[in-house]
Design an enzyme around this catalytic site. Structure first.
Site, PDB file in Angstrom:
ATOM      1  N   GLU A  11      27.392  26.184 -32.618  1.00 55.51           N
ATOM      2  CA  GLU A  11      26.743  27.510 -32.662  1.00 55.51           C
ATOM      3  C   GLU A  11      26.862  28.305 -31.365  1.00 55.51           C
ATOM      4  O   GLU A  11      25.875  28.855 -30.875  1.00 55.51           O
ATOM      5  CB  GLU A  11      25.270  27.344 -33.071  1.00 55.51           C
ATOM      6  CG  GLU A  11      25.140  26.679 -34.425  1.00 55.51           C
ATOM      7  CD  GLU A  11      23.695  26.425 -34.856  1.00 55.51           C
ATOM      8  OE1 GLU A  11      22.771  26.851 -34.160  1.00 55.51           O
ATOM      9  OE2 GLU A  11      23.503  25.784 -35.903  1.00 55.51           O
TER      10      GLU A  11
ATOM     11  N   ASN B  27      31.541  23.814 -34.612  1.00 57.86           N
ATOM     12  CA  ASN B  27      30.696  23.956 -35.800  1.00 57.86           C
ATOM     13  C   ASN B  27      29.810  25.197 -35.676  1.00 57.86           C
ATOM     14  O   ASN B  27      29.212  25.425 -34.622  1.00 57.86           O
ATOM     15  CB  ASN B  27      29.813  22.690 -35.890  1.00 57.86           C
ATOM     16  CG  ASN B  27      29.029  22.590 -37.180  1.00 57.86           C
ATOM     17  OD1 ASN B  27      29.589  22.756 -38.266  1.00 57.86           O
ATOM     18  ND2 ASN B  27      27.735  22.314 -37.078  1.00 57.86           N
TER      19      ASN B  27
ATOM     20  N   HIS C 201      24.971  27.295 -44.842  1.00 58.70           N
ATOM     21  CA  HIS C 201      23.572  27.436 -45.282  1.00 58.70           C
ATOM     22  C   HIS C 201      23.529  28.734 -46.078  1.00 58.70           C
ATOM     23  O   HIS C 201      23.488  29.822 -45.507  1.00 58.70           O
ATOM     24  CB  HIS C 201      22.640  27.509 -44.072  1.00 58.70           C
ATOM     25  CG  HIS C 201      22.611  26.247 -43.271  1.00 58.70           C
ATOM     26  ND1 HIS C 201      22.104  25.063 -43.791  1.00 58.70           N
ATOM     27  CD2 HIS C 201      23.018  25.960 -42.010  1.00 58.70           C
ATOM     28  CE1 HIS C 201      22.207  24.112 -42.862  1.00 58.70           C
ATOM     29  NE2 HIS C 201      22.761  24.621 -41.787  1.00 58.70           N
TER      30      HIS C 201
ATOM     31  N   GLU D  12      27.114  21.514 -43.385  1.00 56.45           N
ATOM     32  CA  GLU D  12      25.647  21.498 -43.521  1.00 56.45           C
ATOM     33  C   GLU D  12      25.214  22.213 -44.802  1.00 56.45           C
ATOM     34  O   GLU D  12      24.213  22.937 -44.816  1.00 56.45           O
ATOM     35  CB  GLU D  12      24.980  22.158 -42.301  1.00 56.45           C
ATOM     36  CG  GLU D  12      25.396  21.534 -40.982  1.00 56.45           C
ATOM     37  CD  GLU D  12      24.655  22.101 -39.767  1.00 56.45           C
ATOM     38  OE1 GLU D  12      23.624  22.783 -39.949  1.00 56.45           O
ATOM     39  OE2 GLU D  12      25.115  21.854 -38.644  1.00 56.45           O
TER      40      GLU D  12
ATOM     41  N   ASP E 103      23.699  23.778 -47.909  1.00 60.31           N
ATOM     42  CA  ASP E 103      22.510  23.867 -48.766  1.00 60.31           C
ATOM     43  C   ASP E 103      22.452  25.294 -49.306  1.00 60.31           C
ATOM     44  O   ASP E 103      22.986  26.215 -48.689  1.00 60.31           O
ATOM     45  CB  ASP E 103      21.209  23.423 -48.077  1.00 60.31           C
ATOM     46  CG  ASP E 103      20.977  24.029 -46.699  1.00 60.31           C
ATOM     47  OD1 ASP E 103      21.563  25.093 -46.398  1.00 60.31           O
ATOM     48  OD2 ASP E 103      20.199  23.445 -45.922  1.00 60.31           O
TER      49      ASP E 103
END
Ligand code: G2I
Length: 448
Positions: A160, A202, A238, A265, A267
């Site tokens: 990030e 990432n 996400h 990641e 979701d």
């Protein structure tokens, strides 16, 4: 001659079987369909993983699903900086090792997460800046990657680091303020510590073609052109109630730079579209040959960091949701096999070293300076370098990063450190130092 009725049936059956066999070359037929996420992803050389928490490994519903369904794991928090180096130089691996051993017991791939991040830093690191922070960060990367050497499939080396919004630039952070080269310094340190782990960058909100993902894209392209070791890019994914229309195209443009892409990641907010969005993400990964696999950020809805959004594949009781079935079907539909992009290791041994050149750029003020020195390889790769430069009398070096200096005054030799000695043909690396007085003039470079 008319074919007797039973003969016609036999012919039809043979033809149908032939179609199934031919089709199974490109697409996995239902007869081959696997019944778990990990096994169905493995049919095309991919993994299907979950972020897991050490504190939940005593929950048998949780571990039952984990052992049955997944063939990759990521520690949700246990390998982060605050967890692994709570005070400077004191490393604690208890919970990280629990995740590691759980993964090993499953025969799973282990994704390491995350060596450097502006969040979840221990408070001692939050209080550092400049070369003290740079040195601490690089030491952290080296120590943690060394502890897990040979056991990690892929490391999120940097997490990030790009800004949200339209700038496409870096996020401001204490790490960024140590110099723009902090990311490449981290990747070089990670490669030196664990040459067989894939090294990933990432980030989130990079799931379609946008200013932020293009900023990351430009960094990866630059790293590849200069030989900075990077093997993969993680797309956190996400997601809310929609998926960018260019999701697959975005993965593909990164893959075309020669890196593996991974969904790291995943979701998706629960709503009418959850199962469809999960399926679209899965189809996109499976359609991109260099997409290595998918990780969901938790197992059951009750395990998610997104409290109340029910964004995962299993409900809070551990039952499979509609989204689970849509992912499984998309995995079983198959696609091009992932060739498992090899880690691009630098050759070992002692290759002959080409020539190098050094140039200094100075940021001076009354009574002090910061010098950034760029070391560039010629038409052959450089294996080790020493830069020599003379400080005017009365000047002194007070701190150095990415090199080791022979002294602080007069003519000083700066030697490469472990992670930046090898420079590919035409590539460069940078080191720097801060000092009092006036800065140096020209620098010379000796390779080898
Ligand atoms: O924020 C979601 C993810 C975004 N990408 C990077 C991931 O590393 C990040 O994961 C989350 C974890 O899922 C949370 O579990 O990172 C959070 C921290 O930013 C984690 O939350 C923290 C809480 O903030 C702490 O209060 C808590 O002590 O989890 C810690 C351990 O339970």
């Amino acid at each position: 001659m008319p074919i007797p009725r039973h003969g016609r049936l036999a012919l039809l059956a043979t033809a149908a079987a032939g179609v199934v066999v031919a089709a199974s070359v490109a697409v996995i037929g239902t007869a081959d369909a696997a019944s778990t996420l990990g096994a169905s992803a493995a049919q095309t050389g991919r993994y299907f993983g979950a972020a897991i928490a050490a504190g939940k490994l005593g929950d048998s519903t949780y571990t039952g699903i984990l052992n049955r369904e997944f063939n990759a794991v990521t520690p949700e928090n246990e390998m982060k900086w605050d967890a692994t180096e709570p005070s400077q130089g004191r490393f604690t691996y208890t919970n990280g090792d629990r995740i590691l051993n759980q993964g090993i017991s499953m025969g799973a791939k282990i994704r390491g997460h995350a060596l450097l991040w502006h969040q979840q830093q221990p408070s001692w690191a939050q209080g550092l800046s400049g070369s003290a922070l740079r040195n601490a960060a690089i030491n952290h990367v080296t120590q943690v990657a060394t502890h897990y050497k040979g056991k990690i499939y892929a490391w999120d080396v940097v997490n990030e680091a790009f800004a949200d919004g339209g700038s496409g630039g870096r996020r401001d952070s204490n790490l960024q303020r140590t110099g723009n080269d902090w990311i490449e310094a981290a990747f070089r340190a990670a490669r030196a510590a664990d040459p067989n782990a894939k090294l990933c960058y990432n980030d989130y909100n990079t799931d379609g073609v946008n200013a932020k993902s293009t900023g990351v894209y430009n960094m990866v392209r630059d790293f590849k052109s200069r030989g900075v070791p990077i093997d993969c890019v993680g797309f956190q994914s996400h997601l809310g109630t929609s998926i960018p229309g260019d999701y697959q195209a975005n993965l593909q443009r990164f893959a075309d730079l020669g890196v593996e892409v991974q969904i790291t990641e995943l979701d998706v907010a629960q709503g009418g579209n959850q199962a469809n969005i999960y399926a679209a993400v899965t189809r996109a990964c499976v359609a991109v040959s260099r997409c290595g696999g998918i990780t969901v950020w938790g197992i059951r809805d009750s395990d998610s960091w997104r409290t109340g959004e029910n964004p995962l594949l299993f409900d809070s009781s551990g039952n499979k949701k509609a989204a689970y079935t849509s992912v499984l079907n998309a995995l079983n539909a198959g696609g091009p096999t992932n060739p498992t992009t090899p880690v691009t290791t630098t050759p070992t041994g002692n290759p002959p070293s080409g020539a190098c050149a050094a140039s200094v750029s100075l940021n001076s003020w009354n009574g002090g300076f910061v010098a950034t020195v760029r070391v560039t390889a010629g038409s052959a790769a450089v294996n080790g370098w020493t830069v020599s430069l003379a400080l005017p009398s009365g000047s002194a070096v007070t701190s150095t990063w990415n090199a080791t200096g022979s002294g602080s005054t007069g003519t000083i030799s700066f030697r490469n450190v472990s992670y930046n000695g090898q420079i590919p043909a035409g590539g460069y690396t940078e080191f720097g130092f801060q000092g009092t007085g006036a800065g140096p003039g020209t620098a010379s470079c000796t390779a080898g």
